[in-house]
Write a protein that holds these residues in place. Structure first.
Motif, PDB file in Angstrom:
ATOM      1  N   PHE A 266       8.641  -5.354   2.085  1.00 51.05           N
ATOM      2  CA  PHE A 266       8.302  -5.023   3.721  1.00 51.05           C
ATOM      3  C   PHE A 266       8.024  -3.509   3.825  1.00 51.05           C
ATOM      4  O   PHE A 266       7.140  -2.978   4.732  1.00 51.05           O
TER       5      PHE A 266
ATOM      6  N   TYR B  46       1.799  -1.555   1.692  1.00 47.49           N
ATOM      7  CA  TYR B  46       2.497  -2.373   2.663  1.00 47.49           C
ATOM      8  C   TYR B  46       1.556  -2.583   4.009  1.00 47.49           C
ATOM      9  O   TYR B  46       1.970  -2.556   5.060  1.00 47.49           O
ATOM     10  N   VAL B  47       0.482  -2.967   3.570  1.00 46.48           N
ATOM     11  CA  VAL B  47      -0.446  -3.302   4.500  1.00 46.48           C
ATOM     12  C   VAL B  47      -0.057  -4.522   5.586  1.00 46.48           C
ATOM     13  O   VAL B  47      -0.338  -4.432   6.857  1.00 46.48           O
ATOM     14  N   ASN B  48       0.510  -5.505   4.886  1.00 45.73           N
ATOM     15  CA  ASN B  48       1.075  -6.564   5.974  1.00 45.73           C
ATOM     16  C   ASN B  48       1.964  -6.134   6.866  1.00 45.73           C
ATOM     17  O   ASN B  48       2.062  -6.704   8.159  1.00 45.73           O
ATOM     18  N   THR B  49       2.913  -5.315   6.604  1.00 45.25           N
ATOM     19  CA  THR B  49       3.989  -4.824   7.495  1.00 45.25           C
ATOM     20  C   THR B  49       3.046  -4.065   8.693  1.00 45.25           C
ATOM     21  O   THR B  49       3.368  -4.188   9.823  1.00 45.25           O
TER      22      THR B  49
ATOM     23  N   LYS C 231       0.268  -4.463   9.675  1.00 48.76           N
ATOM     24  CA  LYS C 231      -0.400  -5.346  10.504  1.00 48.76           C
ATOM     25  C   LYS C 231       0.362  -6.028  11.844  1.00 48.76           C
ATOM     26  O   LYS C 231      -0.218  -6.340  12.706  1.00 48.76           O
ATOM     27  N   ASN C 232       1.603  -5.847  11.659  1.00 52.01           N
ATOM     28  CA  ASN C 232       2.505  -6.383  12.756  1.00 52.01           C
ATOM     29  C   ASN C 232       2.575  -5.036  13.763  1.00 52.01           C
ATOM     30  O   ASN C 232       3.352  -5.381  14.903  1.00 52.01           O
TER      31      ASN C 232
END
Length: 179
Positions: free
Chosen positions: A100, A156-159, A161-162
Motif C-alpha cells: 500500500f 503505489y498507483v492503486n493506493t 486511486k483511493n
C-alpha cells in the motif's frame, strides 16, 4: 501596583514551569499505554526517558490487534498546556503494508494547541512524499493532503486511486472516523 502585578505573573510562571518539570511524565505515559490497550494498540520494548520538560521514548514496537505494525526509533512528547506536540523519527512500518505504501517514514510531527482547539494537526514526511493531516475533534473527520514522491507515483498507483487529485498535484483523502 504594577510591581505586585509583575510579582504575581512571575510567581505564576515559575509555578507553572515547576509543575510541568516535576509532573510524573513516565507514569502518565504508562497510564496512556493502558488506555491505548482498549483500542487493541500495544507499545512494547520501549525505553522511556524523562528529560525535564519533555518525554523521550526510544525503540518502541507498535502492535495493533497483536500484529506488529511499526517500529519507532525515537519520539519526543512535549506537553506545555497551551501547545502540545509529539514528534516521531525513523519509523519502519510492518512488511504487510508494503503493498500500500513505502515502509520508511522519516518523521511525523503531531501538534495540538489551545489556540486552535478543534483540530489536531500533523506533518508527515517519508518515502511516500509529504503529507499534511488534520483531524477534527468535533466531527471526527480526517483530512489528508499528500504530495507524493516519484516512488509513490510509480509503484503505489492503486493506493493513490483511493484519493482525489487536485489542481496542484496533491492527493486528498477525507474520512469520518468512528471511535
Amino acid at each position: 501596583m504594577v510591581k505586585k502585578l509583575y510579582k504575581f505573573f512571575g510567581y505564576s510562571l515559575v509555578f507553572i514551569l515547576a509543575l510541568m518539570y516535576f509532573v510524573p511524565k513516565v507514569s502518565l505515559y504508562y497510564f496512556l499505554e493502558t488506555k491505548l490497550d482498549q483500542f487493541a494498540v500495544v507499545i512494547s520494548s520501549e525505553e522511556v526517558l524523562d528529560k525535564g520538560f519533555t518525554l523521550k521514548i526510544k525503540h518502541a514496537d507498535l502492535y495493533y490487534k497483536s500484529i506488529q505494525s511499526a517500529n519507532i526509533q525515537e519520539s519526543n512528547i512535549k506537553l506545555f498546556v497551551l501547545y502540545n506536540a509529539v514528534d516521531f523519527q525513523n519509523i519502519t512500518l510492518s512488511s504487510a503494508a508494503k503493498f500500500f505504501v513505502p515502509l520508511h517514514v522519516k518523521n511525523i510531527n503531531i501538534k495540538y494547541t489551545m489556540f486552535d482547539p478543534l483540530y489536531i494537526k500533523a506533518d508527515v514526511e517519508g518515502e511516500f512524499g509529504k503529507a499534511n493531516v488534520r483531524f477534527s475533534i468535533f466531527d471526527k473527520t480526517l483530512h489528508l493532503k499528500l504530495l507524493p514522491s516519484e516512488l509513490m507515483l510509480k509503484s503505489y498507483v492503486n493506493t493513490l486511486k483511493n484519493m482525489s487529485k487536485n489542481e496542484k498535484g496533491e492527493y486528498i483523502y477525507d474520512k469520518t472516523i468512528k471511535l
